[in-house]
Scaffold this active site. Structure first.
Site, mmCIF file in Angstrom:
data_model
loop_
_atom_site.group_PDB
_atom_site.id
_atom_site.type_symbol
_atom_site.label_atom_id
_atom_site.label_comp_id
_atom_site.label_asym_id
_atom_site.label_seq_id
_atom_site.Cartn_x
_atom_site.Cartn_y
_atom_site.Cartn_z
ATOM 1 C CB THR A 27 -0.908 0.045 1.241
ATOM 2 O OG1 THR A 27 -0.075 0.137 2.405
ATOM 3 C CG2 THR A 27 -1.786 -1.184 1.354
ATOM 4 C CB ALA A 60 2.225 -0.259 6.829
ATOM 5 C CB VAL A 86 8.332 -0.386 8.304
ATOM 6 C CG1 VAL A 86 8.326 1.145 8.240
ATOM 7 C CG2 VAL A 86 7.713 -0.861 9.617
ATOM 8 C CE LYS A 87 5.694 0.748 -0.813
ATOM 9 N NZ LYS A 87 4.373 0.768 -1.495
ATOM 10 C CB ILE A 88 11.762 3.074 4.707
ATOM 11 C CG1 ILE A 88 11.195 2.725 6.090
ATOM 12 C CG2 ILE A 88 12.772 4.214 4.813
ATOM 13 C CD1 ILE A 88 12.228 2.213 7.085
#
Length: 219
Positions: A27, A60, A86-88
């Site tokens: 997402t 996310a 965790v999307k960074i």
């Protein structure tokens, strides 16, 4: 190759899961906005609903662009469910956040990657996934699939364990080409997956089988 669906739409996620081919979800803030999900609490609650629909990894994305902000958001996101990744973003502070997350045992997806050099940085910082944006690269006249091939070759030579997650995938052909180029994962909308079902000879063959069956059974 694993199939992730790129959406925040719960119906599309449930449909992909029902096909038995879904390995995860990605997402981003734009996809949340498309579903009219806004505000920190609402976004976190929506991520929980997504996690309830799949046992696979759910990416996310953080909103902050500074290290401390990304660390704070990552710490909150991983509380949602065990399958949160965790999307960074691939920025200087993002690489610092990737390294910090790795030291904390937090799994990460490095997003907005457009070069092999950026992919090397992500792998060195310990990213679980790296997301090259194929479609957006094609949009500016470059070859997105060549980037996937280059990253796959570099990772194989160097022994990096980061998985290549082909993103900005827009068609069934993109999916097939990404698989050939060495992507470990592909993420795309449900419509792109559904396009893999389609072939005119399948339709013609099925129509003939059913017609012959009807004739043989006296219908």
């Amino acid at each position: 190759m694993k199939f992730f669906i790129d959406t925040a739409n719960l119906q599309d996620i449930a449909e992909a899961a029902s096909l038995g081919i879904l390995d995860g979800v990605t997402t981003n803030p734009s996809l949340m906005f498309k579903e009219k999900i806004s505000g920190e609490k609402a976004v976190l609650e929506h991520y929980k609903r997504i996690c309830d629909l799949t046992d696979g990894d759910v990416s996310a994305e953080v909103i902050s662009t500074d290290l401390e902000g990304m660390k704070r958001e990552a710490s909150e996101l991983i509380k949602i469910a065990d399958n949160i990744v965790v999307k960074i973003p691939m920025i200087r502070e993002g690489v610092k956040a990737l390294a910090w997350a790795t030291s904390q045992g937090i799994r990460t997806n490095c997003t907005l990657v457009f070069s092999a050099g950026q992919a090397i940085l992500a792998a060195k910082a310990g990213a679980t996934y790296v997301s090259p944006f194929i479609g957006r690269i094609d949009d500016i006249g470059w070859d997105g699939m060549s980037l996937i091939s280059d990253i796959a070759e570099i990772y194989a030579i160097q022994g990096y364990e980061t998985e290549i997650l082909a993103a900005s995938v827009r068609s069934g052909k993109h999916i097939v080409d990404a698989a050939k180029a060495g992507a470990d994962v592909v993420t795309c909308p449900l419509s792109s997956f559904e396009s893999l079902f389609k072939h005119p000879l399948t339709d013609i063959g099925l129509e003939k089988f059913l017609a012959d069956h009807a004739m043989g059974s006296g219908k």
